[in-house]
Design an enzyme around this catalytic site. Structure first.
Site, short mmCIF file in Angstrom:
data_model
loop_
_atom_site.label_atom_id
_atom_site.label_comp_id
_atom_site.label_asym_id
_atom_site.label_seq_id
_atom_site.Cartn_x
_atom_site.Cartn_y
_atom_site.Cartn_z
N LYS A 91 31.93 31.35 38.02
CA LYS A 91 32.39 30.97 39.36
C LYS A 91 33.90 31.01 39.36
CE LYS A 91 31.93 29.42 43.52
NZ LYS A 91 32.71 30.61 43.92
N LYS A 127 36.91 34.97 37.04
CA LYS A 127 37.95 35.31 38.02
C LYS A 127 37.99 36.82 38.15
CE LYS A 127 41.15 33.13 40.43
NZ LYS A 127 41.20 31.71 40.86
N ASP A 167 41.09 33.72 46.69
CA ASP A 167 42.29 33.26 45.97
C ASP A 167 43.45 33.93 46.72
OD1 ASP A 167 43.05 31.77 43.29
OD2 ASP A 167 44.32 33.54 43.32
P1 NDP Z 1 47.32 32.59 49.96
O1 NDP Z 1 47.26 34.06 49.78
O2 NDP Z 1 46.65 31.96 51.12
O3 NDP Z 1 48.85 32.12 49.98
C1 NDP Z 1 49.70 32.35 48.92
C2 NDP Z 1 51.07 31.79 49.27
O4 NDP Z 1 51.87 31.80 48.07
C3 NDP Z 1 51.81 32.60 50.29
O5 NDP Z 1 52.67 31.79 51.04
C4 NDP Z 1 52.61 33.57 49.41
O6 NDP Z 1 53.79 34.09 50.02
C5 NDP Z 1 52.97 32.68 48.25
N1 NDP Z 1 53.14 33.52 47.07
C6 NDP Z 1 52.20 34.33 46.52
N2 NDP Z 1 52.72 35.00 45.47
C7 NDP Z 1 54.01 34.61 45.39
C8 NDP Z 1 55.07 34.93 44.53
N3 NDP Z 1 54.89 35.83 43.54
N4 NDP Z 1 56.27 34.30 44.72
C9 NDP Z 1 56.43 33.40 45.73
N5 NDP Z 1 55.46 33.06 46.59
C10 NDP Z 1 54.27 33.65 46.42
O7 NDP Z 1 46.76 31.98 48.59
P2 NDP Z 1 46.22 30.51 48.29
O8 NDP Z 1 46.93 29.50 49.10
O9 NDP Z 1 44.74 30.58 48.32
O10 NDP Z 1 46.61 30.34 46.74
C11 NDP Z 1 47.83 29.73 46.33
C12 NDP Z 1 47.68 29.25 44.90
O11 NDP Z 1 46.62 28.29 44.83
C13 NDP Z 1 47.32 30.32 43.86
O12 NDP Z 1 47.93 29.96 42.63
C14 NDP Z 1 45.81 30.18 43.72
O13 NDP Z 1 45.35 30.66 42.47
C15 NDP Z 1 45.68 28.67 43.83
N6 NDP Z 1 44.36 28.15 44.19
C16 NDP Z 1 43.72 28.57 45.33
C17 NDP Z 1 42.50 28.04 45.67
C18 NDP Z 1 41.80 28.40 46.92
O14 NDP Z 1 40.76 27.81 47.20
N7 NDP Z 1 42.32 29.31 47.74
C19 NDP Z 1 41.82 27.06 44.80
C20 NDP Z 1 42.62 26.61 43.68
C21 NDP Z 1 43.84 27.18 43.39
P3 NDP Z 1 53.82 35.62 50.53
O15 NDP Z 1 52.92 35.67 51.72
O16 NDP Z 1 55.26 35.87 50.85
O17 NDP Z 1 53.33 36.45 49.38
O1 2IT Z 2 41.44 28.89 41.57
C1 2IT Z 2 40.42 28.49 42.16
O2 2IT Z 2 39.82 27.48 41.81
C2 2IT Z 2 39.95 29.26 43.33
N1 2IT Z 2 40.61 30.23 43.72
C3 2IT Z 2 38.68 28.88 44.03
C4 2IT Z 2 37.49 29.38 43.28
C5 2IT Z 2 36.17 29.21 43.97
O3 2IT Z 2 35.21 29.74 43.41
O4 2IT Z 2 36.09 28.59 45.03
#
Ligand code: NDP
Ligand code: 2IT
Length: 444
Positions: A91, A127, A167
């Site tokens: 997952k 992943k 993600d």
């Molecule tokens: P999104 O794509 O929705 O948003 C990502 C955000 O981070 C954007 O604002 C983006 O800016 C910024 N960003 C991405 N790459 C970079 C970079 N190299 N430098 C600076 N800013 C950056 O992704 P999520 O919000 O889903 O994910 C954000 C983080 O949370 C990640 O690390 C992900 O692994 C983690 N995560 C996500 C989960 C989920 O359920 N979605 C669960 C647990 C963890 P820009 O648009 O300019 O690229």
């Molecule tokens: O980093 C994370 O935990 C996620 N991007 C969510 C994974 C999931 O299976 O909901």
């Protein structure tokens, strides 16, 4: 017999050349696990549990060819890292971003194993993703890419085998296109992906879950230290899914949220965001500069991150290694007391050393951002029984899960002097269940 930390890390680096992020994630975990195993669980040494855990059960890499809007052929690389299935089906999310490579996906899959175990749900870790860059692509291009990606991925996943989700770069739109193609090819409507729309098998609260869960975790940390969210100044990075809902919940809990950012820059609002201002940001797309033009209390800082601004609590919610050693020192100098990670591995190894040295309350991603995958696990349960639970019910269960994760961190991370090392607590707490399952299931 005991495991030697230096030799172990050396061997992992020899076996995985040119994978700095994977090595960073493994080192961060085994720094806590090796002393624990040597002292308390020597039975796991000759079982070679750690040696097995750093080796993915399976890695799939595939070509993704698709036609862009000019009818030109584009070629990307797709991956799925199936890291560990000892406690349940693989997952974890899919990431679409130009910098995606095997090192990044292996680090994310490795972290996911511990995170998923911490949720107490029966889910293993994986992943995947692609070096496809969704920025600037039309909706049709995104759809054609997702269809091509799923045409290969479908043979490797399934509701009881491997269940991907979103993600970075993969949200509800992409999950929709991926699900449509899976269903068409397999002729099977099942819970093979999570993060689906609520009209077609998705769970309420899944979009909000990572950000809300992060704040529920921070609330537990504050509560444990006889404090509350009310009036705290909070700095958040990112402006995507996680950052947005983290900001929303923080504001609802009475905190003052002063920053959001993306890869181009940071907005700083000295008066703090309101829910209305957040709504405005959501409609801006990636041009955050427009915010400072509308609100005079705000400034825009091109090419800068948020860590220079004075805050009580920092919530990195963008990407890996976004807080350097210098950033960590600056946060502490400005009075920051809590860092909780919405993103995966946003703090560099050097930054973490600074937190621990200064007794910062540090909630690592595998604990603090587990709310997202936890509600994904609840989505799988709802799909399996053909039901949909109310928002209230899912939100309540999310809160209980985050409280439980906090308890586990305290149980395994509390020092003799009472200080809670949440990183050690999360590493050991996440490890034990997986290790026991691997031991019970024999040499596989
Ligand atoms: P999104 O794509 O929705 O948003 C990502 C955000 O981070 C954007 O604002 C983006 O800016 C910024 N960003 C991405 N790459 C970079 C970079 N190299 N430098 C600076 N800013 C950056 O992704 P999520 O919000 O889903 O994910 C954000 C983080 O949370 C990640 O690390 C992900 O692994 C983690 N995560 C996500 C989960 C989920 O359920 N979605 C669960 C647990 C963890 P820009 O648009 O300019 O690229
Ligand atoms: O980093 C994370 O935990 C996620 N991007 C969510 C994974 C999931 O299976 O909901």
């Amino acid at each position: 017999m005991s495991i030697n930390f230096k030799n172990f890390v050396k061997q992992v680096s020899v076996n995985n050349p040119n994978e700095p992020e994977f090595l960073q994630a493994v080192t961060e975990v085994v720094e806590d696990l090796i002393p624990f195993i040597n002292e308390h669980r020597p039975d796991l040494i000759d079982q070679k549990i750690l040696e097995r855990m750093v080796e993915p059960e399976r890695v799939v890499s595939f070509r993704v060819a698709w036609l862009d809007d000019k009818n030109e052929i584009q070629v990307n690389r797709g991956f799925r890292v199936q890291m560990n299935s000892a406690i349940g089906p693989y997952k974890g999310g899919l990431r679409f971003a130009p910098d995606v490579n095997l090192s990044i996906l292996k680090f994310l899959a490795f972290e996911q194993v511990f995170k998923n175990s911490l949720t107490s749900l029966p889910i293993g870790g994986g992943k995947g993703g692609s070096n496809f860059d969704p920025k600037g692509k039309s909706d049709q291009e995104i759809m054609r890419f997702c269809q091509s990606f799923m045409t290969e991925l479908q043979r490797h996943i399934g509701s009881e085998t491997d269940v991907p989700a979103g993600d970075i770069g993969v949200g509800s739109r992409e999950i929709g296109y991926l699900f449509g193609q899976y269903k068409r090819l397999q002729n099977n409507f099942s819970g093979v992906l999570t993060g689906k729309g609520v009209q077609w098998g998705g769970s309420y609260i899944r979009p909000e879950a990572t950000g809300y869960g992060l704040l529920y975790f921070v609330q537990c940390v504050l509560d444990y230290h006889n404090d509350t969210m009310e009036g705290k100044t909070v700095s958040i990075s990112g402006a995507g899914n996680v950052a947005y809902y983290a900001a929303e919940k923080a504001i609802q809990l009475g905190a003052k949220v002063i920053t959001l950012s993306n890869s181009q820059g940071t907005i700083y609002d000295k008066e703090g965001f309101t829910l209305e201002k957040l709504h405005f940001i959501a409609g801006l797309g990636r041009d955050l500069g427009k915010y400072a033009k509308k609100y005079s209390s705000a400034t825009y800082h091109a090419k800068e991150n948020p860590w220079q601004f004075k805050c009580d609590i920092a919530l990195p919610c963008a990407t890996q290694n976004e807080i350097s050693e210098a950033d960590a020192k600056l946060l502490i100098k400005n009075g920051c007391k809590i860092v909780a990670e919405g993103a995966n591995m946003p703090s560099t190894a050097e930054a973490i050393k600074v937190y621990i040295q200064h007794k910062i309350l540090f909630g690592p991603g595998k604990a603090a951002n587990a709310g997202g995958v936890a509600v994904s696990g609840l989505e799988m349960s709802q799909n399996a029984i053909g039901q949909q639970w109310s928002s209230e019910k899912v939100d309540h269960r999310l809160k209980l899960i985050m409280e439980n994760i906090h308890k586990t961190c305290v149980r395994y991370g509390k020092d003799n002097n009472g200080f809670v090392n949440y990183l050690r607590g999360a590493n050991i707490g996440g490890f034990i269940k997986v290790a026991e399952a691997m031991k019970a299931q024999g040499v596989v």
